[in-house]
Structure formats: structure tokens, C-alpha cells
Motif scaffolding. Sequence first.
Motif, mmCIF file in Angstrom:
data_model
loop_
_atom_site.group_PDB
_atom_site.id
_atom_site.type_symbol
_atom_site.label_atom_id
_atom_site.label_comp_id
_atom_site.label_asym_id
_atom_site.label_seq_id
_atom_site.Cartn_x
_atom_site.Cartn_y
_atom_site.Cartn_z
ATOM 1 N N ASP A 96 26.028 47.427 38.970
ATOM 2 C CA ASP A 96 26.711 47.367 37.818
ATOM 3 C C ASP A 96 28.144 48.231 37.812
ATOM 4 N N GLY A 97 28.762 47.935 38.897
ATOM 5 C CA GLY A 97 29.916 48.704 39.245
ATOM 6 C C GLY A 97 31.303 48.259 38.707
ATOM 7 N N SER A 98 31.963 47.715 39.460
ATOM 8 C CA SER A 98 33.738 47.368 38.977
ATOM 9 C C SER A 98 33.369 45.970 38.474
ATOM 10 N N HIS A 99 32.395 45.296 39.011
ATOM 11 C CA HIS A 99 32.254 43.919 38.581
ATOM 12 C C HIS A 99 33.488 42.910 39.260
ATOM 13 N N LEU A 100 33.958 43.426 40.243
ATOM 14 C CA LEU A 100 34.997 42.715 41.108
ATOM 15 C C LEU A 100 34.183 41.759 41.979
ATOM 16 N N PRO A 101 34.321 40.503 42.496
ATOM 17 C CA PRO A 101 33.604 39.834 43.320
ATOM 18 C C PRO A 101 33.827 40.510 44.641
ATOM 19 N N VAL A 102 34.924 40.828 45.077
ATOM 20 C CA VAL A 102 34.995 41.400 46.504
ATOM 21 C C VAL A 102 34.199 42.583 46.506
ATOM 22 N N HIS A 103 34.188 43.696 45.317
ATOM 23 C CA HIS A 103 33.368 44.623 45.496
ATOM 24 C C HIS A 103 31.599 44.459 45.885
ATOM 25 N N GLN A 104 31.453 43.304 45.027
ATOM 26 C CA GLN A 104 30.045 42.964 44.792
ATOM 27 C C GLN A 104 29.562 42.305 46.227
ATOM 28 N N ILE A 105 30.573 41.589 46.797
ATOM 29 C CA ILE A 105 30.134 41.105 48.271
ATOM 30 C C ILE A 105 30.045 42.381 49.195
ATOM 31 N N VAL A 106 31.137 43.216 49.383
ATOM 32 C CA VAL A 106 31.118 44.336 50.140
ATOM 33 C C VAL A 106 29.898 45.047 49.922
ATOM 34 N N SER A 107 29.551 45.412 48.676
ATOM 35 C CA SER A 107 28.322 46.247 48.599
ATOM 36 C C SER A 107 26.992 45.636 49.097
ATOM 37 N N ILE A 108 26.829 44.427 48.769
ATOM 38 C CA ILE A 108 25.380 43.992 49.194
ATOM 39 C C ILE A 108 25.387 43.574 50.837
ATOM 40 N N GLU A 109 26.373 43.290 51.290
ATOM 41 C CA GLU A 109 26.679 43.221 52.565
ATOM 42 C C GLU A 109 26.184 44.531 53.390
ATOM 43 N N TYR A 121 17.578 43.498 45.127
ATOM 44 C CA TYR A 121 18.950 44.013 44.888
ATOM 45 C C TYR A 121 19.212 42.994 43.790
ATOM 46 N N ILE A 122 19.853 43.741 42.572
ATOM 47 C CA ILE A 122 20.335 43.057 41.402
ATOM 48 C C ILE A 122 21.830 43.288 41.369
ATOM 49 N N VAL A 123 22.682 42.264 40.827
ATOM 50 C CA VAL A 123 23.745 42.316 40.663
ATOM 51 C C VAL A 123 23.999 41.699 39.162
ATOM 52 N N GLU A 124 24.605 42.703 38.438
ATOM 53 C CA GLU A 124 24.723 42.398 36.843
ATOM 54 C C GLU A 124 26.120 41.784 36.728
ATOM 55 N N ASP A 125 26.350 41.423 35.303
ATOM 56 C CA ASP A 125 27.750 41.019 34.606
ATOM 57 C C ASP A 125 28.326 39.913 35.614
ATOM 58 N N LEU A 126 27.688 39.057 36.137
ATOM 59 C CA LEU A 126 28.366 38.054 37.025
ATOM 60 C C LEU A 126 29.360 37.219 36.208
ATOM 61 N N HIS A 127 29.343 37.253 34.881
ATOM 62 C CA HIS A 127 30.329 36.526 34.224
ATOM 63 C C HIS A 127 31.835 36.809 34.292
ATOM 64 N N SER A 128 31.912 37.955 34.982
ATOM 65 C CA SER A 128 33.137 38.472 35.559
ATOM 66 C C SER A 128 33.741 37.597 36.639
ATOM 67 N N ASN A 129 32.857 36.817 37.331
ATOM 68 C CA ASN A 129 33.487 35.893 38.287
ATOM 69 C C ASN A 129 34.114 34.741 37.791
ATOM 70 N N TYR A 130 34.161 34.430 36.315
ATOM 71 C CA TYR A 130 34.611 33.365 35.965
ATOM 72 C C TYR A 130 35.934 33.670 35.199
ATOM 73 N N TRP A 131 36.359 35.001 35.264
ATOM 74 C CA TRP A 131 37.520 35.536 34.702
ATOM 75 C C TRP A 131 38.855 35.880 35.701
ATOM 76 N N ALA A 132 40.023 35.344 35.422
ATOM 77 C CA ALA A 132 40.994 35.300 35.996
ATOM 78 C C ALA A 132 41.300 37.039 36.355
ATOM 79 N N ALA A 133 41.274 37.824 35.464
ATOM 80 C CA ALA A 133 41.545 39.190 35.507
ATOM 81 C C ALA A 133 40.710 39.764 36.652
ATOM 82 N N TYR A 134 39.699 39.177 36.924
ATOM 83 C CA TYR A 134 38.908 39.576 38.100
ATOM 84 C C TYR A 134 38.545 38.747 39.320
ATOM 85 N N GLN A 135 39.928 38.405 39.227
ATOM 86 C CA GLN A 135 40.036 37.416 40.669
ATOM 87 C C GLN A 135 39.006 36.417 40.757
#
Length: 252
Positions: A96-109, A121-135
Motif C-alpha cells: 500500500d506504498g507509492s502505488h507507482l507500477p514500477v515500485h509495485q513490480i520491484v517490490s514483489i519481485e 502477497y497483496i497489492v492494493e490501489d491498482l486503479h493507479s495503474n490507469y492514471w497518467a500521473a502514475y505512468q
Amino acid sequence: MIHKWLHYFPIYESHLEPYRGRDVRLLEIGVSHGGSLQMWRDYFGSGSTIVGVDVAPRVAELAGDGIHIEIGDQGDAEFLRRVAAEHGPFDIVIDDGSHLPVHQIVSIEALWPTLPESSIYIVEDLHSNYWAAYQGGRHVESTFMSWITERIHDLHAFHSEEDGFAPNEWTHTLNGVHVYDSVAIFDKTTREVPEHRKTGWPSFDDVPGVEPGGPLEPSHQRQLDALEGRRARLRRAQRRWSTRVGARFRRS
């Protein structure tokens, strides 16, 4: 203070209830005001160990009984591995951290190889993956949602007939992926090559998709062979006759 989408709580209950009453170790990435760390401590009980990770130094003062705080960046794989080595192995990880996709991927890997059998392993707030501000964006290949699609492929790699698509670490350790609105949950379990079997008595003289001498157990092959005999055909005729007689009797 706790800040969670309300529809998360039934998801938590469904996947986390089996861990209650156990001496679980939970890592939550993203501390904010510390309310969720206290919530997890209350939910899992006094035998649990709760660890929070955040980039903000001020949250260090939120540590308490059974609650530990580590200051660092979730985008730093070495930092996460150090946290796992010092406080783990973790039965549950919640991103439930930065919600940046790149951080989510680095963390789980970084953390997945450190997790024990039957962990999640739970990843929350994945709606951020659809926002331009979060790449993010629906067709952006670098999002965590796109990454999930590749793990689903890996999950099925035991059945692959393609060159270059073979079982890997994920195939052998990922038991399932559960995707909800804004939440994804990964189950970790050691997996072997799946097996399938045919058992019971065949209803017909052939089994579709199985060539003569194919992958049938010897006992089942003997059953098929027996069906070709005269007595087997006679028994089937008798069963059909009995069924018709019984149906007529019930109608009368």
C-alpha cells in the motif's frame, strides 16, 4: 488514522481470516499515519509481528508493541530484501506504498523469493495503474496490471507447447492470482507438474481424445477392452431394458 476503500474489507476477511490466531509475520509497505499497522496487530493478535516500511522518517515514532518500522524506499530491492532477512520470513505482504507500477513490480519481485510456503502477497490501489500521473494507462505495457497478465501466463506454462515459453520460478511457486477492483492477491505454494487421470467405468466404447495405447492406466484400459466383448454388450442391453421397464412401471 486508517484510510482504506470499504470494499477491501470483505476481501481481507476472505483471504486473511485463516491466519488469525497464528504467530504471523506481516509486512505492510506504506505506513502513512500508522492506523492500518495497529489494525493488523489487533486483527491477528498479540502473537503477530507487524512491520511497516515507509520513506517518511517521521513514521519511525509509530513503532510499538509488536510493531516495527523500517525507513526506506520500496523501489530499492536491496532494502526490501534486508527487511525480509531481518524481520521475516513474512506470511503476508501488503503493498500500500507509492502505488507507482514500477515500485509495485520491484517490490514483489524482490520479496517473492523470500516468502515461505502458503504465504500471500497483496497489492492494493491498482486503479493507479490507469492514471497518467502514475505512468499508467489501459494499454501501457509497463504497468503492474500488464505484469499480472504475464504471471497468469507463467501459471499455465506447464502446459505450453511454444518455444521460449517454459516453466520458470513463478510457474513453480505461484498457486493462484485473485483479482478484484483495485486489489490483486498472489498465493505462494510449491507446485509440481500437474497430473491428470481417468477413473471409473466408461459409459461408452471409446474415450474421446485418447488414441489406442494412450495415457490410460492399465486397469482402465482393461475396462475399455472388456467393453468390446460380447458379454459387455449384452449387459448394456440388459441395463437399457431394465431402465425402460422401470420407467413404464412408474408411469402406470
